[in-house]
Write an enzyme that holds these catalytic residues in place. Structure first.
Site, short mmCIF file in Angstrom:
data_model
loop_
_atom_site.label_atom_id
_atom_site.label_comp_id
_atom_site.label_asym_id
_atom_site.label_seq_id
_atom_site.Cartn_x
_atom_site.Cartn_y
_atom_site.Cartn_z
N GLU A 124 0.85 -1.19 0.00
CA GLU A 124 0.00 0.00 0.00
C GLU A 124 0.88 1.25 0.00
O GLU A 124 2.08 1.18 0.29
CB GLU A 124 -0.94 0.02 1.20
N PHE A 125 0.29 2.36 -0.33
CA PHE A 125 1.03 3.61 -0.36
C PHE A 125 1.17 4.17 1.04
O PHE A 125 0.32 3.95 1.91
CB PHE A 125 0.32 4.62 -1.27
#
Length: 236
Positions: A124-125
């Site tokens: 995920e970012f």
């Protein structure tokens, strides 16, 4: 209904959702009988006997991040969750800033091979990468050796956890052998390439008994199968 009354109802509903009292996804997830949590040091001290009694079957526990960080409560949670009778697995938070082979070594040095569930890699970012997404080739250059090394060391394919955005950019159309754990906390989980998911994180706003930490909520997940099929994920 007068506009003012409608507004009041909407405000009350929003407050109930924000505080976790109501969560629409619980209805969609209710059709899946195998349920679990994922936790980290944010949940603080966990009484695993109490938490396990909250109609849970499994727990994913944060272990590592990048090439050097270890969750401060990993060992404690690993032992406590195992003693509670839950099926347990560890997850590694992927860093875009260190080589996959270095992250693999760190993971292997930290997480034992006796988990009930496959290692999960959290994709995920974070931080500046919310705005500056790494290229697909750059991420796969990190992710590929990590996944290969996990399979060689632990004997099974790792689970890939991803947000919808990260899945679409980096996983879609690839990694067919890896079970997918998708985050979808607003509505039902549907992958953009129509692939089947294995785990679904359907809520980040549940409150359960058994923990006390800075984070009042805990993430809830379901497994797309039976308890026996869950146990079979690490069958070598």
């Amino acid at each position: 209904m007068p506009a003012a009354s409608v507004l009041i109802v909407l405000v009350v509903y929003a407050c109930l959702v924000v505080t976790g009292v109501l969560w629409p996804n619980r209805l969609f997830a209710s059709g899946y009988t195998v349920r679990g949590v994922d936790v980290s040091s944010y949940q603080g001290e966990i009484d695993w006997r109490v938490l396990a009694s909250e109609d849970l079957d499994f727990a994913y526990i944060k272990a590592t991040e990048g090439s050097s960080y270890v969750d401060s409560r990993f060992e404690e949670n690993w032992a406590g969750a195992a003693a509670s009778g839950l099926k347990i697995g560890a997850y590694h938070f992927l860093s875009f800033e260190s080589a996959g082979i270095d992250q693999l070594k760190h993971l292997v040095d930290t997480v034992p091979v006796d988990g009930d569930l496959p290692i999960a890699v959290d994709l995920e970012f974070y931080g500046r990468f919310f705005d500056e997404h790494p290229t697909t080739s750059a991420v796969r250059a990190i992710l590929d050796p990590l996944l290969t090394g996990i399979k060689e060391h632990y004997g099974y394919d790792a689970v890939i956890y991803a947000t919808p955005e990260a899945y679409d950019e980096y996983v879609r159309g690839a990694y067919d052998e890896n079970p997918i754990w998708i985050r979808s906390v607003i509505g039902p989980a549907n992958l953009p390439d129509e692939r089947d998911w294995t785990f679904w994180q359907y809520s980040n706003r549940d409150r359960l008994r058994g923990y006390r930490g800075d984070e009042p909520f805990v993430d809830m997940n379901v497994f797309a199968g039976t308890a026996a099929e869950l146990s079979g994920l690490t069958r070598r």
